[in-house]
Design a protein around this motif. Structure first.
Motif, PDB file in Angstrom:
ATOM      1  N   THR A   1      -7.828   4.877   8.634  1.00 10.44           N
ATOM      2  CA  THR A   1      -7.065   6.296   8.485  1.00 10.44           C
ATOM      3  C   THR A   1      -6.933   6.912   9.746  1.00 10.44           C
ATOM      4  O   THR A   1      -5.959   7.871  10.033  1.00 10.44           O
ATOM      5  CB  THR A   1      -7.727   7.015   7.337  1.00 10.44           C
ATOM      6  OG1 THR A   1      -7.905   6.613   6.104  1.00 10.44           O
ATOM      7  CG2 THR A   1      -7.428   8.665   7.239  1.00 10.44           C
ATOM      8  N   SER A   2      -8.110   6.967  10.497  1.00 10.42           N
ATOM      9  CA  SER A   2      -8.254   7.806  11.994  1.00 10.42           C
ATOM     10  C   SER A   2      -7.447   7.314  12.782  1.00 10.42           C
ATOM     11  O   SER A   2      -7.082   8.016  13.905  1.00 10.42           O
ATOM     12  CB  SER A   2      -9.613   7.422  12.431  1.00 10.42           C
ATOM     13  OG  SER A   2      -9.830   6.155  12.645  1.00 10.42           O
TER      14      SER A   2
ATOM     15  N   ARG B   1      -1.321   8.099   2.215  1.00 13.35           N
ATOM     16  CA  ARG B   1      -2.464   8.027   2.983  1.00 13.35           C
ATOM     17  C   ARG B   1      -2.128   8.413   4.642  1.00 13.35           C
ATOM     18  O   ARG B   1      -3.107   8.646   5.379  1.00 13.35           O
ATOM     19  CB  ARG B   1      -2.819   6.665   2.887  1.00 13.35           C
ATOM     20  CG  ARG B   1      -4.011   6.216   3.626  1.00 13.35           C
ATOM     21  CD  ARG B   1      -4.363   4.623   3.204  1.00 13.35           C
ATOM     22  NE  ARG B   1      -5.424   4.315   4.019  1.00 13.35           N
ATOM     23  CZ  ARG B   1      -5.160   3.806   5.243  1.00 13.35           C
ATOM     24  NH1 ARG B   1      -4.056   3.191   5.725  1.00 13.35           N
ATOM     25  NH2 ARG B   1      -6.297   3.079   5.938  1.00 13.35           N
ATOM     26  N   ILE B   2      -0.904   8.276   5.088  1.00 11.83           N
ATOM     27  CA  ILE B   2      -0.740   8.600   6.424  1.00 11.83           C
ATOM     28  C   ILE B   2      -0.356  10.282   6.242  1.00 11.83           C
ATOM     29  O   ILE B   2       0.377  10.956   5.632  1.00 11.83           O
ATOM     30  CB  ILE B   2       0.879   8.110   6.751  1.00 11.83           C
ATOM     31  CG1 ILE B   2       0.569   6.475   6.605  1.00 11.83           C
ATOM     32  CG2 ILE B   2       1.199   8.583   8.135  1.00 11.83           C
ATOM     33  CD1 ILE B   2       2.113   5.846   7.025  1.00 11.83           C
TER      34      ILE B   2
ATOM     35  N   ASN C   1       3.530   3.800   4.245  1.00 10.14           N
ATOM     36  CA  ASN C   1       2.138   3.554   3.815  1.00 10.14           C
ATOM     37  C   ASN C   1       1.931   2.083   3.119  1.00 10.14           C
ATOM     38  O   ASN C   1       0.639   1.723   3.537  1.00 10.14           O
ATOM     39  CB  ASN C   1       2.006   4.489   2.596  1.00 10.14           C
ATOM     40  CG  ASN C   1       1.835   5.885   2.859  1.00 10.14           C
ATOM     41  OD1 ASN C   1       0.531   6.172   2.664  1.00 10.14           O
ATOM     42  ND2 ASN C   1       2.664   6.606   3.099  1.00 10.14           N
TER      43      ASN C   1
ATOM     44  N   LEU D   1      -3.962   6.084  11.881  1.00 10.53           N
ATOM     45  CA  LEU D   1      -2.653   6.356  11.597  1.00 10.53           C
ATOM     46  C   LEU D   1      -1.933   7.608  12.372  1.00 10.53           C
ATOM     47  O   LEU D   1      -2.627   8.651  12.437  1.00 10.53           O
ATOM     48  CB  LEU D   1      -2.698   6.898   9.955  1.00 10.53           C
ATOM     49  CG  LEU D   1      -3.157   5.692   9.288  1.00 10.53           C
ATOM     50  CD1 LEU D   1      -3.425   6.051   7.542  1.00 10.53           C
ATOM     51  CD2 LEU D   1      -2.145   4.634   8.805  1.00 10.53           C
TER      52      LEU D   1
ATOM     53  N   LYS E   1      -1.362  -0.102   5.283  1.00  7.97           N
ATOM     54  CA  LYS E   1      -2.084  -0.072   4.318  1.00  7.97           C
ATOM     55  C   LYS E   1      -3.757  -0.341   4.835  1.00  7.97           C
ATOM     56  O   LYS E   1      -4.760  -0.030   4.560  1.00  7.97           O
ATOM     57  CB  LYS E   1      -2.059  -0.590   2.729  1.00  7.97           C
ATOM     58  CG  LYS E   1      -1.920  -1.992   2.920  1.00  7.97           C
ATOM     59  CD  LYS E   1      -1.315  -2.675   1.710  1.00  7.97           C
ATOM     60  CE  LYS E   1      -1.071  -4.101   1.566  1.00  7.97           C
ATOM     61  NZ  LYS E   1      -2.305  -5.018   2.043  1.00  7.97           N
TER      62      LYS E   1
END
Length: 206
Positions: free
Chosen positions: A65-66, A96-97, A57, A68, A61
């Motif tokens: 997000t799309s 977040r992952i 993560n 990952l 960072k």
């Protein structure tokens, strides 16, 4: 000029050759696939896995997000320590992952708690999943036992809230089954949205 081939036998240090376990570990890490195939105890096994999730993560960072790549946790566990399961589940939810949990064989008790933390959740057809209120024993002074019992009851209530939040199991159904070992059928896993999908093709998760 002919070049004589030289045998490497005896010239390679044994330490330079990875063991099968080391090779499997690094391949799994490269593929972001990890296994919880043990009883969940206070031995810090989950801490080591948590460190990897945190490291990934941090390293990613700044990646959108799309873009990952998900982390896959394949679970085969009869359960164990609730505190260990709780901290690890909190981490997975906060990651977040994306975390994909896959139940293979058994995901019971504390193993079930971890399974529910997945952002996407899958199970093989004959996986056994079980949720219960657990058991505990207390020792010490009367005051210490009283405090421990109150804390344990709070943990059980927190577990109930967690299960209700992560599934569509209603409170009445949960309360009806909480005092026993509730083995969820394939139909119940689907009905209560415990799983996103029962898989028969492993390519679904890879």
């Amino acid at each position: 000029m002919d070049i004589l081939p030289l045998s490497l036998v005896g010239t390679t240090k044994e330490s330079d050759v990875p063991t099968p376990e080391e090779y499997t570990y690094w391949e799994d890490r490269k593929n972001r696939t990890f296994y919880i195939d043990f009883e969940i105890e206070e031995d810090y096994a989950l801490i080591e896995l948590a460190k990897i999730i945190i490291q990934l993560n941090i390293a990613e960072k700044d990646i959108p997000t799309s873009e990952l790549q998900p982390i896959r946790l394949l679970i085969h566990s009869f359960g164990g320590d609730l505190e260990q399961a709780n901290f690890f589940a909190d981490l997975c939810i906060a990651s977040r992952i994306p975390i994909i949990t896959v139940a293979m064989g058994v995901a019971m008790s504390a193993g079930f708690i971890i399974f529910l933390s997945g952002h996407k959740r899958y199970a093989f057809k004959h996986t056994q999943m079980m949720v219960h209120s657990g058991n505990a024993s207390f020792s010490g002074t009367a005051e210490q036992i009283d405090s421990a019992q109150k804390n344990y009851k709070k943990q059980i209530e927190d577990m109930k809230s967690y299960v209700l939040e992560r599934t569509s199991i209603d409170e009445k159904t949960f309360n009806k089954n909480r005092s026993k070992d509730w083995y969820l059928t394939e139909e119940e896993l689907k009905k209560y949205n415990v799983v996103d999908e029962i898989i028969s093709d492993i390519s679904v998760i890879f």
